[in-house]
Design a protein around this motif. Structure first.
Motif, short mmCIF file in Angstrom:
data_model
loop_
_atom_site.label_atom_id
_atom_site.label_comp_id
_atom_site.label_asym_id
_atom_site.label_seq_id
_atom_site.Cartn_x
_atom_site.Cartn_y
_atom_site.Cartn_z
N ILE A 230 0.85 -1.18 0.00
CA ILE A 230 0.00 0.00 0.00
C ILE A 230 0.89 1.23 0.00
O ILE A 230 1.62 1.50 0.96
N LEU A 231 0.88 1.95 -1.10
CA LEU A 231 1.65 3.19 -1.23
C LEU A 231 0.73 4.41 -1.31
O LEU A 231 1.08 5.47 -0.83
N ASN A 232 -0.44 4.22 -1.94
CA ASN A 232 -1.41 5.30 -2.07
C ASN A 232 -2.65 4.93 -1.26
O ASN A 232 -3.41 4.05 -1.64
N PHE A 233 -2.85 5.62 -0.14
CA PHE A 233 -3.91 5.25 0.79
C PHE A 233 -5.30 5.58 0.27
O PHE A 233 -6.30 5.12 0.83
N GLN A 234 -5.39 6.37 -0.78
CA GLN A 234 -6.70 6.64 -1.37
C GLN A 234 -7.33 5.36 -1.92
O GLN A 234 -8.55 5.22 -1.98
N THR A 235 -6.47 4.39 -2.29
CA THR A 235 -6.98 3.15 -2.87
C THR A 235 -7.66 2.25 -1.85
O THR A 235 -8.29 1.26 -2.23
N ALA A 236 -7.56 2.58 -0.56
CA ALA A 236 -8.07 1.66 0.47
C ALA A 236 -8.91 2.35 1.54
O ALA A 236 -9.16 1.76 2.58
N ARG A 237 -9.34 3.58 1.29
CA ARG A 237 -10.11 4.30 2.31
C ARG A 237 -11.56 4.45 1.85
O ARG A 237 -11.88 5.22 0.95
N PHE A 238 -12.46 3.67 2.50
CA PHE A 238 -13.88 3.70 2.17
C PHE A 238 -14.54 4.86 2.92
O PHE A 238 -15.05 4.68 4.02
N VAL A 239 -14.52 6.02 2.31
CA VAL A 239 -15.14 7.20 2.92
C VAL A 239 -16.00 7.89 1.86
O VAL A 239 -15.74 7.76 0.65
N PRO A 240 -17.03 8.61 2.27
CA PRO A 240 -17.88 9.30 1.30
C PRO A 240 -17.06 10.22 0.40
O PRO A 240 -16.19 10.96 0.87
N GLY A 241 -17.33 10.17 -0.88
CA GLY A 241 -16.62 11.01 -1.83
C GLY A 241 -15.43 10.33 -2.49
O GLY A 241 -14.87 10.85 -3.45
N ASN A 242 -15.03 9.17 -1.96
CA ASN A 242 -13.90 8.43 -2.55
C ASN A 242 -14.41 7.09 -3.05
O ASN A 242 -14.52 6.12 -2.29
N ASP A 243 -14.72 7.00 -4.33
CA ASP A 243 -15.27 5.78 -4.91
C ASP A 243 -14.19 4.80 -5.39
O ASP A 243 -14.52 3.67 -5.77
N LEU A 244 -12.93 5.20 -5.35
CA LEU A 244 -11.86 4.38 -5.91
C LEU A 244 -11.79 2.98 -5.31
O LEU A 244 -11.68 1.99 -6.06
N PRO A 245 -11.85 2.81 -3.97
CA PRO A 245 -11.71 1.47 -3.41
C PRO A 245 -12.78 0.48 -3.87
O PRO A 245 -12.52 -0.72 -3.94
N TYR A 246 -13.98 0.97 -4.17
CA TYR A 246 -15.05 0.04 -4.52
C TYR A 246 -14.71 -0.76 -5.77
O TYR A 246 -14.98 -1.96 -5.83
#
Length: 501
Positions: A230-246
């Motif tokens: 895990i280098l980019n934490f946006q890829t693993a943070r399930f928070v509103p507004g961040n659809d990337l992990p889904y």
């Protein structure tokens, strides 16, 4: 309410911490070859130059006592020891957390001894647990140094120092980097080919270290090995507004559903075929649908929900009620709910039992429960018996004492050390990177890792420096015997290819 940290230096000023070192000799067989080696277990005191004082021992303030275990292959009698040491690779290893000791890579993958926790049918063994010789140890290829960051293992802040200063994204990288520099200096390894290997948050640390070691100490590495990245934490943070992990977690949902026989007969025929379909959907139709949001037409929405149910093994009603967004903690609870079972986060092959089968989240991670006992027991026995290092401190395997972890300058953005890695590779074009991922890992999914490296924006001439491999196991893929054998073979080949001939 947490206890307030206090500076107790006035109470312990007379007690000056010292290095504690235990050295033992051993012989084992690795890949059919007899290997004699020296094991060094102990603590090294990290010191900080005090302002206004000369750069000498008297002007340095002890900050932390860092525990490590090192394995160095003994020099053959007919070979010059200095030449042998310079040619022999050395690899610095650590795990993640934050808050994890180095025990997992140490006794699971790399070291000359490993935990025996599975039988010949890949089923967990009951306690008591034992260590066995690691017949595929990487010690056959490289010397090894396992580092426990401050507050993990036996590593501690020195008396009078606040531990929280080390529970920090930047300070953690600096303290581990300063240990690497100090070890290389004291044990005369500056001229050796040098490598880092990290697992999980340890990959975040490794990428940060590549930059810190180059920029602060002028130490250029030959290679970095990233296990469950895990280098980019946006890829693993399930928070509103961040659809990337889904979309990035979806292929691992598919692999998990395949393993537990929750997919259609067509998809159950072959894992690689099922994953190829899921990947194409994840970065195609599904990613576009998430981007459209409320602008998604009703007929498109119905099609997407049907495919989500197909690739996750979940009901279409559940997918619809989740607004097409399946969070990891809901997935591990929902997939086998009809069997009153949960699936693991670190390794989704393993299942757990909750008291409440109707809840939204699982009570615990059954895959961590599986490994915690064997690794804790064997490490505590091994360090005192075979390594002959004595300490009454509890060996912190995976501790919450480092929380809350301070992400420093990343407070208002996602942590992303991929850029640090890109910069390091640009400055040192000889730096090689090996990336290992498990198909059943929901902590650091393999598709999220692929996304990160696809967005590294590295110069095309350096793309050849990156190699990637997937294994049919979880986060700690080495607990799966076939994956252990393949991974160590891949790591040994990587190290040999990264050293100039």
């Amino acid at each position: 309410m947490p206890e307030k940290e206090t500076d107790t230096s006035s109470e312990v000023a007379a007690e000056i911490p010292e290095d504690l070192i235990s050295e033992t000799k051993h012989t084992t067989v690795i890949n059919g070859e007899e290997v004699s080696y020296t094991a060094t277990a102990g603590t090294i005191i990290l010191k900080e130059e005090e302002e206004g004082k000369e750069k000498e021992v008297e002007g340095e303030k002890p900050k932390a006592s860092v525990f490590f275990v090192a394995y160095t292959r003994d020099c053959p009698k007919a070979v010059n020891s200095t030449s042998y040491r310079r040619a022999r690779p050395i690899t610095f290893s650590f795990n993640g957390g934050p808050g994890s000791s180095s025990v997992w890579l140490h006794l699971g993958l790399l070291g000359p001894r490993r935990v025996r926790m599975m039988d010949e049918n890949d089923k967990p063994l009951p306690p008591p647990y034992e260590l066995v010789d690691n017949e595929v140890s990487l010690l056959g290829t490289t010397d090894l140094v396992f580092i426990d960051p401050v507050s993990t293992g036996f590593s501690r802040a020195t008396p009078g120092e606040k531990p929280s200063q080390f529970h920090d994204f930047r300070k953690d990288i600096e303290s581990v980097g300063d240990f690497v520099r100090l070890y290389a200096t004291r044990f005369m390894r500056w001229s050796s080919p040098k490598f880092l290997i990290g697992e999980s948050y340890g990959t975040t640390r490794a990428a940060g270290l590549a930059g810190y070691l180059q920029n602060r100490h002028g130490m250029y590495l030959n290679g970095i090995m990233l296990i469950s990245t895990i280098l980019n934490f946006q890829t693993a943070r399930f928070v509103p507004g961040n659809d990337l992990p889904y979309s990035l977690f979806l292929p691992t949902y598919t692999a998990t559903a395949w393993y537990h026989h929750r997919l259609s007969d067509e998809l159950q025929k072959d894992l690689s075929t099922a994953l190829a379909e899921a990947e194409a959907f994840a970065w195609g139709e599904y990613a576009l649908a998430l981007m459209k949001g409320a602008a998604l037409a009703d007929d498109e929405r119905r099609q997407i929900m049907a495919k989500l149910a197909r690739y996750t093994g979940l009901s279409q009603d559940y997918v619809e009620n989740s607004n097409m967004r399946i969070q990891i903690h809901r997935f591990v609870k929902e997939l086998l709910r009809d069997q009153r079972r949960t699936v693991g986060r670190l390794d989704t092959r393993f299942t757990g039992i909750d008291r409440d089968a109707a809840g939204e989240h699982s009570e615990y991670d059954p895959s961590y429960a599986l490994i915690q006992g064997p690794y804790t027991a064997t490490l505590n026995d091994y360090v005192r018996t075979e390594l002959e290092f004595e300490s009454d401190l509890p060996y912190e395997i995976l501790t919450g004492r480092v929380q809350p972890w301070n992400y420093d300058k990343h407070q208002n953005q996602y942590v992303n050390v991929a850029e640090t890695l890109r910069e390091s590779m640009s400055k040192n074009p000889f730096l090689q990177v090996f990336v290992a991922s498990g198909y059943y890992d929901l902590a650091t999914p393999y598709f999220a890792t692929q996304y990160t490296f696809n967005h590294l924006e590295i110069d095309p001439s350096l793309q050849k420096n990156i190699s990637m491999r997937h294994y049919e196991a979880g986060h700690m893929m080495y607990i799966h015997q076939p994956s252990l054998a393949q991974l160590t073979e891949d790591l040994a080949g990587f190290i040999q290819s990264a050293i100039p001939q």
